[in-house]
Design an enzyme around this catalytic site. Sequence first.
Site, PDB file in Angstrom:
ATOM      1  N   GLU A 280       0.836  -1.207   0.000  1.00 48.17           N
ATOM      2  CA  GLU A 280       0.000   0.000   0.000  1.00 48.17           C
ATOM      3  C   GLU A 280       0.872   1.258   0.000  1.00 48.17           C
ATOM      4  O   GLU A 280       0.770   2.103   0.900  1.00 48.17           O
ATOM      5  CB  GLU A 280      -1.006  -0.022   1.173  1.00 48.17           C
ATOM      6  CG  GLU A 280      -1.993  -1.165   1.030  1.00 48.17           C
ATOM      7  CD  GLU A 280      -3.201  -1.112   1.951  1.00 48.17           C
ATOM      8  OE1 GLU A 280      -3.293  -0.223   2.808  1.00 48.17           O
ATOM      9  OE2 GLU A 280      -4.083  -1.984   1.786  1.00 48.17           O
TER      10      GLU A 280
ATOM     11  N   GLU B 285      -4.878  -8.781  -0.395  1.00 51.02           N
ATOM     12  CA  GLU B 285      -5.678  -8.478   0.811  1.00 51.02           C
ATOM     13  C   GLU B 285      -7.130  -8.360   0.377  1.00 51.02           C
ATOM     14  O   GLU B 285      -7.446  -7.538  -0.502  1.00 51.02           O
ATOM     15  CB  GLU B 285      -5.218  -7.191   1.492  1.00 51.02           C
ATOM     16  CG  GLU B 285      -3.891  -7.332   2.200  1.00 51.02           C
ATOM     17  CD  GLU B 285      -3.498  -6.108   3.005  1.00 51.02           C
ATOM     18  OE1 GLU B 285      -4.377  -5.415   3.531  1.00 51.02           O
ATOM     19  OE2 GLU B 285      -2.275  -5.853   3.093  1.00 51.02           O
TER      20      GLU B 285
HETATM   21  O1  AHR Z   1      -5.142  -6.013   6.925  1.00 54.88           O
HETATM   22  C1  AHR Z   1      -5.057  -4.842   7.690  1.00 54.88           C
HETATM   23  C2  AHR Z   1      -4.402  -3.697   6.922  1.00 54.88           C
HETATM   24  O2  AHR Z   1      -5.209  -3.319   5.850  1.00 54.88           O
HETATM   25  C3  AHR Z   1      -3.077  -3.993   6.288  1.00 54.88           C
HETATM   26  O3  AHR Z   1      -2.020  -3.875   7.165  1.00 54.88           O
HETATM   27  C4  AHR Z   1      -2.987  -2.946   5.237  1.00 54.88           C
HETATM   28  O4  AHR Z   1      -2.200  -3.337   4.136  1.00 54.88           O
HETATM   29  C5  AHR Z   1      -4.430  -2.701   4.856  1.00 54.88           C
HETATM   30  O5  AHR Z   1      -4.741  -1.363   4.809  1.00 54.88           O
END
Ligand code: AHR
Length: 492
Positions: A173, A293
Amino acid sequence: MTHAVINLDLPGPTISRHLYGHFAEHLGRCVYGGFWVGEDSPLPNVGGIRSDVVEALRAIRIPNLRWPGGCFADEYHWRDGVGPRGQRPRMVNTHWGNVEENNHFGTHEFMHLCELLGADAYVNGNVGSGTVREMSDWVEYLTRAGDSPMVALRKANGRDEPWRVPFWGIGNEAWGCGGNLTAEAYTDLARQFGTFVRDHGDNRVYRIAAGGHTDEYGWTEALMKARGPYQAVSLHYYTTFPGDGRGGATTFTTEHYYDTMRRAQRIEELIRGHETVMDRYDPQVDIGLVVDEWGTWWDVEDGTNPGFLYQQNTMRDALVASVHFDAFHRHARRVVMANIAQTVNVLQAMLLTEAETGTLIRTPTYHVFEMNVGHHDARALAVHFRDGVPNRDGLDLVSASASTQNDTALVSLTNLDAEAPRTVLLDLRGREVSAHRARVLTGSHLQAHNTADAPDAVAPTEHPAVRAHPRGLEVDLPPHSYVTVHLDLGAR
Ligand code: AHR
Protein backbone atom coordinates in the site's frame (compact mmCIF):
# COMPACT_ATOMS: atom_id res chain seq x y z
CA MET A 1 -35.91 -21.85 -11.37
CA THR A 2 -32.48 -20.38 -12.19
CA HIS A 3 -31.05 -22.12 -15.24
CA ALA A 4 -27.25 -22.55 -15.24
CA VAL A 5 -25.54 -24.10 -18.28
CA ILE A 6 -22.11 -25.70 -17.81
CA ASN A 7 -20.16 -27.23 -20.69
CA LEU A 8 -18.21 -29.88 -18.85
CA ASP A 9 -16.00 -30.59 -21.87
CA LEU A 10 -14.73 -27.00 -22.29
CA PRO A 11 -12.22 -26.40 -19.50
CA GLY A 12 -10.73 -22.93 -19.30
CA PRO A 13 -7.70 -21.56 -17.44
CA THR A 14 -6.28 -23.22 -14.36
CA ILE A 15 -7.58 -21.95 -11.03
CA SER A 16 -4.31 -21.59 -9.15
CA ARG A 17 -4.41 -23.04 -5.66
CA HIS A 18 -2.70 -19.80 -4.67
CA LEU A 19 -6.08 -18.05 -4.96
CA TYR A 20 -6.68 -19.74 -1.60
CA GLY A 21 -3.71 -18.03 0.04
CA HIS A 22 -3.62 -16.38 3.44
CA PHE A 23 -2.17 -13.35 5.14
CA ALA A 24 -0.64 -13.11 8.62
CA GLU A 25 0.46 -9.72 9.88
CA HIS A 26 2.03 -8.67 13.15
CA LEU A 27 -1.31 -7.24 14.12
CA GLY A 28 -3.34 -7.90 17.23
CA ARG A 29 -3.48 -11.61 18.02
CA CYS A 30 -2.77 -12.99 14.56
CA VAL A 31 0.88 -13.91 15.06
CA TYR A 32 1.23 -13.59 18.84
CA GLY A 33 -1.50 -15.63 20.50
CA GLY A 34 -2.67 -16.96 17.15
CA PHE A 35 0.13 -18.87 15.48
CA TRP A 36 2.79 -18.22 18.07
CA VAL A 37 2.33 -19.23 21.69
CA GLY A 38 6.01 -19.76 22.52
CA GLU A 39 7.84 -22.91 23.45
CA ASP A 40 6.88 -22.63 27.12
CA SER A 41 3.15 -22.57 26.43
CA PRO A 42 1.05 -25.33 28.04
CA LEU A 43 -0.73 -25.61 24.68
CA PRO A 44 0.63 -28.28 22.32
CA ASN A 45 3.14 -26.57 20.06
CA VAL A 46 6.10 -27.28 17.83
CA GLY A 47 8.91 -24.86 18.51
CA GLY A 48 6.40 -22.31 19.83
CA ILE A 49 3.91 -22.68 16.95
CA ARG A 50 0.45 -23.81 18.01
CA SER A 51 -0.21 -27.34 16.73
CA ASP A 52 -4.01 -27.21 16.42
CA VAL A 53 -3.78 -24.05 14.32
CA VAL A 54 -1.35 -25.79 11.98
CA GLU A 55 -3.57 -28.85 11.78
CA ALA A 56 -6.68 -26.79 10.98
CA LEU A 57 -4.93 -24.88 8.22
CA ARG A 58 -3.37 -27.99 6.72
CA ALA A 59 -6.88 -29.39 6.42
CA ILE A 60 -7.82 -26.56 4.05
CA ARG A 61 -4.51 -27.06 2.19
CA ILE A 62 -3.23 -23.56 2.80
CA PRO A 63 -1.09 -22.95 -0.29
CA ASN A 64 0.85 -19.86 0.76
CA LEU A 65 1.18 -17.42 3.62
CA ARG A 66 1.95 -13.71 3.28
CA TRP A 67 3.96 -12.11 6.11
CA PRO A 68 4.88 -9.87 8.02
CA GLY A 69 2.37 -7.27 6.74
CA GLY A 70 0.45 -5.24 5.55
CA CYS A 71 1.31 -1.88 6.95
CA PHE A 72 3.64 -3.59 9.41
CA ALA A 73 5.85 -4.78 6.53
CA ASP A 74 6.99 -1.23 5.82
CA GLU A 75 8.06 -0.76 9.42
CA TYR A 76 9.71 -4.13 9.81
CA HIS A 77 13.46 -4.53 9.85
CA TRP A 78 14.20 -8.20 9.47
CA ARG A 79 17.52 -8.20 11.29
CA ASP A 80 15.61 -7.37 14.49
CA GLY A 81 13.90 -10.76 14.17
CA VAL A 82 16.86 -13.13 13.87
CA GLY A 83 19.35 -14.45 16.41
CA PRO A 84 18.73 -15.50 20.02
CA ARG A 85 15.19 -14.46 20.95
CA GLY A 86 16.14 -12.97 24.28
CA GLN A 87 18.56 -10.60 22.58
CA ARG A 88 16.28 -9.36 19.84
CA PRO A 89 15.51 -5.64 19.99
CA ARG A 90 12.00 -4.56 20.83
CA MET A 91 9.94 -2.00 18.98
CA VAL A 92 6.52 -0.39 19.19
CA ASN A 93 3.93 -1.56 16.70
CA THR A 94 2.63 1.94 16.05
CA HIS A 95 0.16 0.91 13.36
CA TRP A 96 -1.56 -1.73 15.35
CA GLY A 97 -2.41 -0.87 18.93
CA ASN A 98 0.88 0.78 19.94
CA VAL A 99 1.90 -2.41 21.65
CA GLU A 100 5.38 -3.79 22.15
CA GLU A 101 6.72 -6.06 19.43
CA ASN A 102 9.42 -8.25 20.95
CA ASN A 103 10.46 -9.78 17.63
CA HIS A 104 10.25 -13.31 19.01
CA PHE A 105 8.51 -14.34 15.83
CA GLY A 106 10.93 -13.56 13.01
CA THR A 107 12.34 -15.03 9.84
CA HIS A 108 13.26 -18.48 11.19
CA GLU A 109 9.96 -18.84 13.02
CA PHE A 110 8.00 -17.81 9.92
CA MET A 111 9.85 -20.24 7.67
CA HIS A 112 9.35 -22.98 10.24
CA LEU A 113 5.63 -22.18 10.26
CA CYS A 114 5.50 -22.46 6.46
CA GLU A 115 7.25 -25.82 6.65
CA LEU A 116 4.76 -27.09 9.22
CA LEU A 117 1.84 -25.83 7.12
CA GLY A 118 3.26 -27.19 3.87
CA ALA A 119 2.67 -23.68 2.49
CA ASP A 120 4.80 -21.51 0.21
CA ALA A 121 6.31 -18.43 1.81
CA TYR A 122 5.23 -15.02 0.57
CA VAL A 123 7.54 -12.51 2.25
CA ASN A 124 6.57 -8.85 1.98
CA GLY A 125 9.64 -6.62 1.97
CA ASN A 126 9.99 -3.13 3.39
CA VAL A 127 10.09 -0.28 0.87
CA GLY A 128 8.51 2.47 3.02
CA SER A 129 11.20 2.67 5.69
CA GLY A 130 13.72 0.11 4.50
CA THR A 131 16.64 0.21 2.13
CA VAL A 132 17.44 -1.62 -1.05
CA ARG A 133 20.38 -3.21 0.70
CA GLU A 134 18.21 -4.42 3.56
CA MET A 135 15.80 -6.10 1.17
CA SER A 136 18.57 -7.55 -0.95
CA ASP A 137 20.29 -8.95 2.17
CA TRP A 138 17.06 -10.52 3.37
CA VAL A 139 16.58 -12.38 0.09
CA GLU A 140 20.20 -13.53 0.26
CA TYR A 141 19.82 -14.60 3.90
CA LEU A 142 16.76 -16.65 3.08
CA THR A 143 17.59 -18.24 -0.24
CA ARG A 144 21.33 -18.39 -0.91
CA ALA A 145 23.42 -21.53 -0.55
CA GLY A 146 27.21 -21.80 -0.28
CA ASP A 147 29.06 -18.93 1.26
CA SER A 148 28.30 -15.23 1.56
CA PRO A 149 27.98 -12.75 4.41
CA MET A 150 24.25 -13.37 4.76
CA VAL A 151 24.65 -17.13 4.48
CA ALA A 152 27.25 -17.01 7.25
CA LEU A 153 24.84 -15.05 9.43
CA ARG A 154 22.02 -17.51 8.76
CA LYS A 155 24.27 -20.42 9.61
CA ALA A 156 25.37 -18.70 12.80
CA ASN A 157 21.68 -18.45 13.64
CA GLY A 158 21.24 -22.17 13.28
CA ARG A 159 20.08 -22.79 9.73
CA ASP A 160 22.53 -24.25 7.21
CA GLU A 161 20.31 -24.85 4.21
CA PRO A 162 18.61 -22.04 2.33
CA TRP A 163 14.86 -21.93 2.25
CA ARG A 164 12.70 -21.71 -0.84
CA VAL A 165 10.88 -18.39 -1.04
CA PRO A 166 8.77 -18.27 -4.19
CA PHE A 167 6.84 -15.03 -3.55
CA TRP A 168 8.12 -11.59 -2.64
CA GLY A 169 6.17 -8.38 -2.11
CA ILE A 170 7.87 -5.08 -2.98
CA GLY A 171 6.33 -2.92 -0.26
CA ASN A 172 2.67 -2.63 0.67
CA GLU A 173 0.00 0.00 0.00
CA ALA A 174 2.65 2.48 -1.08
CA TRP A 175 -0.12 5.03 -1.66
CA GLY A 176 -0.84 5.02 2.09
CA CYS A 177 0.87 3.39 5.07
CA GLY A 178 3.69 2.19 2.82
CA GLY A 179 5.03 5.69 2.23
CA ASN A 180 2.25 7.96 0.90
CA LEU A 181 3.85 7.84 -2.52
CA THR A 182 2.53 8.78 -5.91
CA ALA A 183 2.16 6.07 -8.54
CA GLU A 184 5.14 7.45 -10.42
CA ALA A 185 7.40 7.61 -7.36
CA TYR A 186 6.46 4.08 -6.30
CA THR A 187 6.90 2.70 -9.80
CA ASP A 188 10.49 3.91 -9.81
CA LEU A 189 11.08 2.32 -6.40
CA ALA A 190 9.47 -0.94 -7.48
CA ARG A 191 11.88 -1.06 -10.42
CA GLN A 192 14.82 -0.32 -8.17
CA PHE A 193 13.96 -2.64 -5.27
CA GLY A 194 12.77 -5.37 -7.63
CA THR A 195 16.16 -5.37 -9.34
CA PHE A 196 17.85 -6.39 -6.10
CA VAL A 197 15.41 -9.13 -5.18
CA ARG A 198 17.76 -11.66 -6.70
CA ASP A 199 17.22 -15.23 -7.77
CA HIS A 200 19.87 -17.08 -5.77
CA GLY A 201 20.73 -20.59 -6.96
CA ASP A 202 17.59 -22.24 -8.23
CA ASN A 203 15.22 -20.17 -6.09
CA ARG A 204 12.99 -18.29 -8.53
CA VAL A 205 11.23 -15.31 -6.98
CA TYR A 206 7.85 -14.09 -8.21
CA ARG A 207 8.00 -10.37 -7.41
CA ILE A 208 4.76 -8.62 -6.62
CA ALA A 209 4.59 -4.84 -6.99
CA ALA A 210 2.22 -3.05 -4.62
CA GLY A 211 -0.88 -1.92 -6.46
CA GLY A 212 -3.07 1.13 -6.13
CA HIS A 213 -6.09 1.68 -3.96
CA THR A 214 -9.27 -0.20 -4.92
CA ASP A 215 -10.20 1.34 -8.30
CA GLU A 216 -7.06 3.38 -8.86
CA TYR A 217 -6.56 2.06 -12.36
CA GLY A 218 -3.97 4.75 -13.13
CA TRP A 219 -1.63 3.14 -10.58
CA THR A 220 -1.88 -0.21 -12.32
CA GLU A 221 -1.30 1.56 -15.61
CA ALA A 222 1.88 3.22 -14.31
CA LEU A 223 3.26 -0.15 -13.19
CA MET A 224 2.28 -1.88 -16.41
CA LYS A 225 3.72 0.87 -18.59
CA ALA A 226 7.02 0.82 -16.71
CA ARG A 227 7.24 -2.95 -17.05
CA GLY A 228 9.72 -3.20 -14.18
CA PRO A 229 11.36 -6.32 -12.75
CA TYR A 230 8.17 -7.64 -11.16
CA GLN A 231 5.90 -10.42 -12.29
CA ALA A 232 2.65 -9.23 -10.71
CA VAL A 233 0.71 -6.22 -9.53
CA SER A 234 -1.38 -6.38 -6.38
CA LEU A 235 -4.90 -5.24 -5.56
CA HIS A 236 -6.41 -4.78 -2.09
CA TYR A 237 -10.14 -4.65 -1.64
CA TYR A 238 -12.04 -4.87 1.62
CA THR A 239 -15.78 -5.40 1.93
CA THR A 240 -16.59 -2.71 4.44
CA PHE A 241 -18.27 0.61 5.05
CA PRO A 242 -15.64 3.34 5.23
CA GLY A 243 -15.49 5.75 8.13
CA ASP A 244 -16.43 5.08 11.70
CA GLY A 245 -19.58 3.01 11.35
CA ARG A 246 -18.39 -0.19 9.73
CA GLY A 247 -21.01 -2.03 11.73
CA GLY A 248 -20.79 -4.99 14.07
CA ALA A 249 -19.73 -8.40 12.83
CA THR A 250 -22.76 -10.10 14.39
CA THR A 251 -25.14 -7.18 14.91
CA PHE A 252 -26.46 -6.11 11.54
CA THR A 253 -29.81 -5.78 9.85
CA THR A 254 -30.97 -7.62 6.76
CA GLU A 255 -30.64 -4.38 4.75
CA HIS A 256 -27.05 -3.99 5.95
CA TYR A 257 -26.46 -7.58 4.86
CA TYR A 258 -27.70 -6.78 1.34
CA ASP A 259 -25.54 -3.65 1.22
CA THR A 260 -22.60 -5.79 2.28
CA MET A 261 -23.21 -8.25 -0.50
CA ARG A 262 -23.41 -5.47 -3.09
CA ARG A 263 -20.01 -4.33 -1.88
CA ALA A 264 -18.67 -7.87 -2.02
CA GLN A 265 -19.85 -8.32 -5.59
CA ARG A 266 -17.92 -5.17 -6.51
CA ILE A 267 -14.80 -7.35 -6.63
CA GLU A 268 -15.98 -8.40 -10.10
CA GLU A 269 -16.01 -4.78 -11.34
CA LEU A 270 -12.59 -4.10 -9.79
CA ILE A 271 -10.92 -7.16 -11.24
CA ARG A 272 -12.38 -6.34 -14.65
CA GLY A 273 -11.15 -2.75 -14.37
CA HIS A 274 -7.56 -3.73 -13.53
CA GLU A 275 -7.66 -6.57 -16.02
CA THR A 276 -8.67 -4.18 -18.81
CA VAL A 277 -5.63 -2.01 -18.12
CA MET A 278 -3.35 -5.01 -17.87
CA ASP A 279 -4.70 -6.55 -21.08
CA ARG A 280 -3.80 -3.36 -22.91
CA TYR A 281 -0.13 -3.55 -21.92
CA ASP A 282 0.22 -7.30 -21.55
CA PRO A 283 -2.09 -9.24 -23.87
CA GLN A 284 0.08 -12.34 -23.38
CA VAL A 285 -0.80 -12.34 -19.65
CA ASP A 286 2.78 -12.48 -18.43
CA ILE A 287 1.97 -10.24 -15.46
CA GLY A 288 -0.42 -11.56 -12.81
CA LEU A 289 -2.97 -9.75 -10.70
CA VAL A 290 -2.57 -10.68 -7.03
CA VAL A 291 -5.43 -9.80 -4.68
CA ASP A 292 -3.25 -10.09 -1.62
CA GLU A 293 -5.68 -8.48 0.81
CA TRP A 294 -9.41 -9.03 0.71
CA GLY A 295 -12.24 -9.76 3.09
CA THR A 296 -14.65 -8.11 5.50
CA TRP A 297 -13.73 -5.37 7.95
CA TRP A 298 -16.18 -4.75 10.80
CA ASP A 299 -16.09 -2.85 14.09
CA VAL A 300 -13.95 -4.66 16.66
CA GLU A 301 -15.69 -6.78 19.26
CA ASP A 302 -16.68 -4.92 22.42
CA GLY A 303 -13.94 -4.70 25.00
CA THR A 304 -11.12 -5.52 22.57
CA ASN A 305 -8.24 -3.26 21.54
CA PRO A 306 -9.44 -1.12 18.58
CA GLY A 307 -6.00 -1.55 17.02
CA PHE A 308 -6.26 -5.34 17.06
CA LEU A 309 -9.08 -5.65 14.49
CA TYR A 310 -10.63 -8.66 16.20
CA GLN A 311 -14.07 -9.50 14.82
CA GLN A 312 -16.47 -12.43 14.87
CA ASN A 313 -17.40 -14.16 11.65
CA THR A 314 -20.92 -15.11 10.56
CA MET A 315 -22.77 -16.69 7.69
CA ARG A 316 -22.59 -13.26 6.04
CA ASP A 317 -18.78 -13.46 5.99
CA ALA A 318 -18.94 -16.96 4.52
CA LEU A 319 -21.06 -15.67 1.64
CA VAL A 320 -18.70 -12.75 1.06
CA ALA A 321 -15.96 -15.37 0.69
CA SER A 322 -17.90 -17.56 -1.73
CA VAL A 323 -18.77 -14.57 -3.92
CA HIS A 324 -15.09 -13.59 -4.05
CA PHE A 325 -14.03 -17.08 -5.03
CA ASP A 326 -16.56 -17.14 -7.85
CA ALA A 327 -15.03 -13.92 -9.19
CA PHE A 328 -11.47 -15.21 -8.77
CA HIS A 329 -12.37 -18.41 -10.63
CA ARG A 330 -13.97 -16.44 -13.47
CA HIS A 331 -10.80 -14.38 -13.84
CA ALA A 332 -8.30 -17.18 -13.26
CA ARG A 333 -6.51 -16.24 -16.45
CA ARG A 334 -5.20 -13.02 -14.87
CA VAL A 335 -5.80 -13.43 -11.13
CA VAL A 336 -3.09 -15.84 -10.06
CA MET A 337 -3.09 -15.41 -6.31
CA ALA A 338 -5.23 -14.01 -3.49
CA ASN A 339 -4.75 -13.74 0.26
CA ILE A 340 -7.63 -13.31 2.65
CA ALA A 341 -7.05 -10.86 5.51
CA GLN A 342 -6.23 -12.39 7.90
CA THR A 343 -5.69 -15.99 8.95
CA VAL A 344 -6.20 -15.98 12.73
CA ASN A 345 -7.99 -13.54 15.08
CA VAL A 346 -7.85 -10.55 12.72
CA LEU A 347 -10.54 -9.29 10.31
CA GLN A 348 -12.14 -12.11 8.27
CA ALA A 349 -10.28 -14.89 10.02
CA MET A 350 -10.39 -18.62 9.41
CA LEU A 351 -9.69 -19.33 13.05
CA LEU A 352 -10.44 -17.62 16.34
CA THR A 353 -8.26 -18.66 19.25
CA GLU A 354 -7.68 -17.99 22.91
CA ALA A 355 -4.17 -18.63 24.17
CA GLU A 356 -5.36 -18.79 27.79
CA THR A 357 -8.11 -21.38 27.38
CA GLY A 358 -6.83 -23.24 24.35
CA THR A 359 -10.05 -22.48 22.46
CA LEU A 360 -9.89 -22.83 18.70
CA ILE A 361 -12.94 -22.01 16.59
CA ARG A 362 -13.30 -22.67 12.89
CA THR A 363 -15.31 -19.81 11.42
CA PRO A 364 -17.96 -20.06 8.68
CA THR A 365 -15.36 -18.58 6.31
CA TYR A 366 -13.01 -21.46 7.15
CA HIS A 367 -15.66 -23.88 5.95
CA VAL A 368 -15.97 -22.16 2.56
CA PHE A 369 -12.22 -22.61 2.09
CA GLU A 370 -12.54 -26.26 3.04
CA MET A 371 -15.50 -26.86 0.73
CA ASN A 372 -13.53 -25.32 -2.15
CA VAL A 373 -10.38 -27.41 -1.91
CA GLY A 374 -11.54 -29.28 -5.03
CA HIS A 375 -11.09 -26.06 -7.05
CA HIS A 376 -7.36 -25.90 -6.28
CA ASP A 377 -5.41 -26.20 -9.56
CA ALA A 378 -8.51 -27.38 -11.42
CA ARG A 379 -9.53 -25.95 -14.80
CA ALA A 380 -12.28 -23.34 -14.65
CA LEU A 381 -15.62 -24.11 -16.27
CA ALA A 382 -17.76 -21.17 -17.35
CA VAL A 383 -21.24 -21.00 -15.83
CA HIS A 384 -23.80 -19.38 -18.16
CA PHE A 385 -27.08 -18.25 -16.66
CA ARG A 386 -29.46 -18.78 -19.56
CA ASP A 387 -32.08 -16.29 -18.40
CA GLY A 388 -29.98 -14.23 -16.01
CA VAL A 389 -30.23 -14.48 -12.24
CA PRO A 390 -32.75 -12.96 -9.84
CA ASN A 391 -31.68 -9.51 -8.80
CA ARG A 392 -32.44 -7.27 -5.85
CA ASP A 393 -31.59 -3.60 -6.34
CA GLY A 394 -28.42 -4.36 -8.27
CA LEU A 395 -27.45 -7.44 -6.28
CA ASP A 396 -27.28 -10.77 -8.11
CA LEU A 397 -28.99 -13.14 -5.71
CA VAL A 398 -27.33 -16.26 -7.10
CA SER A 399 -23.60 -16.61 -7.60
CA ALA A 400 -21.83 -19.62 -9.11
CA SER A 401 -18.60 -21.00 -10.48
CA ALA A 402 -17.28 -24.41 -11.47
CA SER A 403 -14.11 -26.31 -12.26
CA THR A 404 -12.97 -29.71 -13.45
CA GLN A 405 -10.02 -32.03 -12.89
CA ASN A 406 -9.36 -35.78 -13.02
CA ASP A 407 -12.79 -36.74 -14.39
CA THR A 408 -14.58 -34.83 -11.67
CA ALA A 409 -16.18 -31.41 -11.47
CA LEU A 410 -17.01 -29.12 -8.58
CA VAL A 411 -19.86 -26.62 -8.80
CA SER A 412 -20.19 -23.81 -6.26
CA LEU A 413 -23.60 -22.22 -5.73
CA THR A 414 -24.42 -19.32 -3.43
CA ASN A 415 -27.92 -18.15 -2.60
CA LEU A 416 -27.64 -14.59 -1.34
CA ASP A 417 -31.35 -14.21 -0.70
CA ALA A 418 -31.70 -13.68 3.03
CA GLU A 419 -35.16 -15.24 3.22
CA ALA A 420 -36.15 -17.13 0.07
CA PRO A 421 -34.85 -20.52 -1.02
CA ARG A 422 -33.87 -20.95 -4.67
CA THR A 423 -33.67 -23.89 -7.01
CA VAL A 424 -30.94 -23.99 -9.64
CA LEU A 425 -31.14 -26.22 -12.68
CA LEU A 426 -27.63 -27.34 -13.53
CA ASP A 427 -27.82 -27.95 -17.28
CA LEU A 428 -24.75 -30.16 -17.60
CA ARG A 429 -23.48 -30.66 -21.15
CA GLY A 430 -20.58 -32.40 -22.86
CA ARG A 431 -19.87 -35.21 -20.37
CA GLU A 432 -21.90 -37.88 -18.63
CA VAL A 433 -22.38 -37.41 -14.90
CA SER A 434 -22.11 -40.79 -13.21
CA ALA A 435 -22.54 -39.71 -9.61
CA HIS A 436 -23.02 -36.59 -7.54
CA ARG A 437 -22.90 -35.52 -3.92
CA ALA A 438 -23.58 -32.15 -2.41
CA ARG A 439 -22.80 -30.27 0.79
CA VAL A 440 -24.39 -27.18 2.25
CA LEU A 441 -23.22 -24.45 4.58
CA THR A 442 -25.91 -22.31 6.15
CA GLY A 443 -27.05 -21.05 9.53
CA SER A 444 -30.31 -20.56 11.38
CA HIS A 445 -29.99 -16.85 10.59
CA LEU A 446 -27.60 -14.52 8.80
CA GLN A 447 -25.84 -13.66 12.04
CA ALA A 448 -25.21 -17.30 12.94
CA HIS A 449 -21.61 -17.90 14.01
CA ASN A 450 -19.42 -20.30 15.90
CA THR A 451 -18.36 -19.85 19.51
CA ALA A 452 -16.50 -21.88 22.12
CA ASP A 453 -19.88 -23.10 23.41
CA ALA A 454 -21.29 -23.83 19.96
CA PRO A 455 -18.29 -24.46 17.70
CA ASP A 456 -20.35 -26.11 14.95
CA ALA A 457 -23.36 -23.80 14.82
CA VAL A 458 -22.29 -23.12 11.23
CA ALA A 459 -20.62 -26.14 9.67
CA PRO A 460 -21.10 -27.99 6.39
CA THR A 461 -23.45 -30.96 6.19
CA GLU A 462 -24.45 -33.38 3.46
CA HIS A 463 -27.11 -31.88 1.20
CA PRO A 464 -29.61 -34.40 -0.13
CA ALA A 465 -31.76 -31.79 -1.91
CA VAL A 466 -30.36 -32.57 -5.35
CA ARG A 467 -32.59 -34.31 -7.93
CA ALA A 468 -31.97 -35.76 -11.34
CA HIS A 469 -33.41 -33.70 -14.22
CA PRO A 470 -33.44 -34.58 -17.93
CA ARG A 471 -30.86 -31.82 -18.48
CA GLY A 472 -28.73 -32.55 -15.43
CA LEU A 473 -29.48 -31.81 -11.79
CA GLU A 474 -31.87 -29.67 -9.83
CA VAL A 475 -30.31 -28.24 -6.69
CA ASP A 476 -32.28 -26.60 -3.89
CA LEU A 477 -30.47 -23.79 -2.13
CA PRO A 478 -31.75 -22.76 1.31
CA PRO A 479 -31.84 -19.03 2.07
CA HIS A 480 -28.38 -17.50 2.72
CA SER A 481 -26.52 -20.67 1.89
CA TYR A 482 -23.47 -21.97 0.13
CA VAL A 483 -23.69 -25.33 -1.65
CA THR A 484 -21.03 -27.36 -3.44
CA VAL A 485 -21.93 -30.15 -5.84
CA HIS A 486 -19.25 -32.70 -6.63
CA LEU A 487 -19.70 -34.58 -9.91
CA ASP A 488 -18.05 -37.77 -11.10
CA LEU A 489 -17.73 -37.51 -14.87
CA GLY A 490 -18.10 -40.31 -17.38
CA ALA A 491 -17.70 -40.48 -21.15
CA ARG A 492 -16.94 -37.40 -23.22
O1 AHR B 1 -5.14 -6.01 6.92
C1 AHR B 1 -5.06 -4.84 7.69
C2 AHR B 1 -4.40 -3.70 6.92
O2 AHR B 1 -5.21 -3.32 5.85
C3 AHR B 1 -3.08 -3.99 6.29
O3 AHR B 1 -2.02 -3.88 7.17
C4 AHR B 1 -2.99 -2.95 5.24
O4 AHR B 1 -2.20 -3.34 4.14
C5 AHR B 1 -4.43 -2.70 4.86
O5 AHR B 1 -4.74 -1.36 4.81
